[in-house]
Design a protein around this motif. Structure first.
Motif, mmCIF file in Angstrom:
data_model
loop_
_atom_site.group_PDB
_atom_site.id
_atom_site.type_symbol
_atom_site.label_atom_id
_atom_site.label_comp_id
_atom_site.label_asym_id
_atom_site.label_seq_id
_atom_site.Cartn_x
_atom_site.Cartn_y
_atom_site.Cartn_z
ATOM 1 N N THR A 1 0.960 -1.020 0.233
ATOM 2 C CA THR A 1 0.472 0.213 0.003
ATOM 3 C C THR A 1 0.858 0.919 -0.458
ATOM 4 O O THR A 1 0.586 2.501 -0.992
ATOM 5 N N THR A 2 1.703 1.294 1.115
ATOM 6 C CA THR A 2 3.124 2.293 0.532
ATOM 7 C C THR A 2 3.771 2.152 -0.721
ATOM 8 O O THR A 2 3.966 3.526 -1.002
ATOM 9 N N LEU A 3 3.913 1.516 -0.823
ATOM 10 C CA LEU A 3 4.648 1.115 -2.632
ATOM 11 C C LEU A 3 3.786 2.449 -3.669
ATOM 12 O O LEU A 3 4.172 2.462 -4.808
ATOM 13 N N LEU A 4 2.059 1.646 -3.285
ATOM 14 C CA LEU A 4 1.733 2.302 -3.940
ATOM 15 C C LEU A 4 1.940 3.813 -4.581
ATOM 16 O O LEU A 4 1.115 4.632 -5.482
ATOM 17 N N GLY A 5 1.846 4.820 -3.574
ATOM 18 C CA GLY A 5 2.238 6.039 -3.703
ATOM 19 C C GLY A 5 3.588 6.425 -4.487
ATOM 20 O O GLY A 5 2.944 7.123 -5.298
ATOM 21 N N TYR A 6 3.962 5.639 -4.400
ATOM 22 C CA TYR A 6 5.276 5.783 -5.516
ATOM 23 C C TYR A 6 5.440 4.974 -6.964
ATOM 24 O O TYR A 6 5.326 6.054 -7.710
ATOM 25 N N GLU A 7 4.256 4.073 -7.066
ATOM 26 C CA GLU A 7 4.047 3.371 -8.122
ATOM 27 C C GLU A 7 3.342 5.061 -8.842
ATOM 28 O O GLU A 7 2.591 4.853 -9.622
ATOM 29 N N ILE A 8 2.172 5.657 -8.555
ATOM 30 C CA ILE A 8 0.786 6.832 -9.123
ATOM 31 C C ILE A 8 2.055 7.880 -9.136
ATOM 32 O O ILE A 8 1.893 8.670 -10.224
ATOM 33 N N ALA A 9 3.374 8.162 -8.139
ATOM 34 C CA ALA A 9 4.395 9.220 -8.972
ATOM 35 C C ALA A 9 4.988 8.869 -10.583
ATOM 36 O O ALA A 9 5.237 9.581 -10.741
ATOM 37 N N SER A 10 5.651 7.532 -10.705
ATOM 38 C CA SER A 10 6.256 7.199 -11.693
ATOM 39 C C SER A 10 4.676 6.831 -12.642
ATOM 40 O O SER A 10 5.195 6.594 -13.910
ATOM 41 N N LEU A 11 3.717 7.065 -12.383
ATOM 42 C CA LEU A 11 2.579 6.705 -13.399
ATOM 43 C C LEU A 11 3.460 7.626 -15.468
ATOM 44 O O LEU A 11 2.922 7.440 -15.853
ATOM 45 N N ILE A 12 4.307 9.118 -14.448
ATOM 46 C CA ILE A 12 4.590 9.577 -16.133
ATOM 47 C C ILE A 12 6.006 10.140 -15.990
ATOM 48 O O ILE A 12 6.268 10.403 -17.226
ATOM 49 N N SER A 13 6.320 9.410 -15.214
ATOM 50 C CA SER A 13 8.447 9.235 -14.702
ATOM 51 C C SER A 13 8.706 8.356 -14.647
ATOM 52 O O SER A 13 9.698 8.331 -15.709
ATOM 53 N N LEU B 1 3.540 13.862 -4.079
ATOM 54 C CA LEU B 1 2.720 13.961 -3.317
ATOM 55 C C LEU B 1 1.330 13.262 -3.218
ATOM 56 O O LEU B 1 0.905 13.088 -1.914
ATOM 57 N N VAL B 2 0.254 13.378 -3.629
ATOM 58 C CA VAL B 2 -0.432 13.114 -4.600
ATOM 59 C C VAL B 2 -0.738 11.513 -3.966
ATOM 60 O O VAL B 2 -1.686 10.982 -3.531
ATOM 61 N N GLY B 3 -0.008 10.957 -5.129
ATOM 62 C CA GLY B 3 0.194 9.475 -4.409
ATOM 63 C C GLY B 3 0.627 9.344 -3.426
ATOM 64 O O GLY B 3 -0.122 8.020 -2.859
ATOM 65 N N ASN B 4 1.603 10.023 -1.961
ATOM 66 C CA ASN B 4 1.994 9.978 -1.036
ATOM 67 C C ASN B 4 -0.113 9.550 -0.260
ATOM 68 O O ASN B 4 0.685 8.619 1.254
#
Length: 327
Positions: A246-258, A300-303
């Motif tokens: 669940t914590t990793l999900l925040g980084y996954e959201i952030a990496s969607l465009i990078s 930030l939104v992903g976290n």
């Protein structure tokens, strides 16, 4: 939960300011800028370049330039791209769907397969299937994604099964709508498979390790003593094993465009990766800052989303938040 969300939003403000200011500072301290390329063109007069500097505020002190950019960026007015001669927001909006298509497809591939593979391997520890999963994980974790992309492109070029590079075929406009969808999906296979296999390997290993840890806990011993069924046991194990992911999900959201930038460049996928590479190489200040700004907001939104999901899943986190924010 409103107090917690408000606190995280206020906490994100200095982070956003710090990231954007440092990025702006580094770009400005780098030797040269895009206008230096214009100075090499004898058809462009020095007066024209000076007018451009004044128009975009580049003749002002560095701090003033940053705050002028920040004031506009707060309303998502990200400036004008010198290289593409278009507003930065329009360029990013044009490329983001392509990047999201690639990132989301590879993320779904990795996450939907890693959970059952890792869980089954943990429940069948030391079996032939478990050894196969462990071998697969270590193999693809050891292979750099760019090297895997080259291998898949080489295979596609030799066999002709899949298109090599790009997002569309040259005759894309002449195809029917179903044929266009199929054409894009064919071009999507190599980059999404490259990203998905590398991510799948690491996620599967993490799922397996997390499930093994839960299986050796007193909770599982108690559940087995009560004689619960396999489905119930798996459900309880997965619920307790999912916290790290669940914590990793925040980084996954952030990496969607990078996260797909390097693979996009290798396979020629017209997404944010190619756009940002050209922006950096040409020192297109506003385009680089626009991409960094959107990427930071997504992080930030992903976290925040990951924290909210973690509080929803784990009662201990909710209890801690209740104590901290007196909910």
């Amino acid at each position: 939960m409103f107090k917690f969300i408000l606190f995280r939003v206020l906490q994100a403000i200095p982070t956003l300011l710090g990231v954007t200011f440092l990025s702006f500072l580094i770009i400005k301290l780098a030797p040269g800028d895009y206008l230096d390329q214009l100075r090499l063109n004898p058809q462009i007069s020095p007066e024209t370049i000076e007018r451009l500097k004044h128009l975009y505020g580049l003749d002002k002190p560095l701090l003033v330039q940053y705050f002028l950019w920040l004031k506009n960026a707060l309303f998502f007015d990200l400036g004008y791209s010198f290289q593409y001669h278009a507003p930065v927001a329009e360029l990013i909006l044009e490329r983001i769907p392509n990047t999201l298509l690639l990132s989301v497809s590879s993320a779904l591939f990795a996450w939907l397969l890693s959970i059952p593979l890792g869980t089954l391997a943990a429940f069948k520890e030391n079996s032939l299937f478990d050894r196969f999963v462990v071998g697969f994980s270590y193999t693809f974790m050891s292979v750099p994604s760019f090297f895997l992309a080259f291998l898949l492109l080489f295979f596609a070029s030799k066999t002709g099964i899949l298109p090599v590079g790009g997002m569309q075929s040259p005759n894309f406009e002449q195809l029917s709508i179903p044929e266009k969808v199929l054409d894009i999906l064919k071009h999507l296979i190599i980059p999404s498979l490259t990203l998905g296999l590398v991510s799948l390997a690491s996620l599967t290993r993490l799922v397996r390790s997390s499930v093994l840890e839960i299986l050796s806990s007193p909770m599982v011993t108690m559940l087995k003593a009560k004689g619960v069924g396999t489905f119930t046991l798996v459900r309880h194990v997965l619920k307790n094993a999912m916290n790290p992911f669940t914590t990793l999900l925040g980084y996954e959201i952030a990496s969607l465009i990078s996260g797909a930038a390097l693979i996009e460049i290798i396979v020629g996928w017209p997404g944010m990766g190619m756009l940002m590479l050209n922006a950096v190489l040409s020192q297109d200040l506003f385009l680089v800052m626009g991409g960094l700004y959107i990427g930071t907001i997504m992080l930030l939104v992903g976290n925040l989303i990951a924290d909210l999901l973690l509080a929803y899943i784990d009662p201990r986190v909710r209890k801690r938040l209740s104590g901290e924010f007196k909910l």
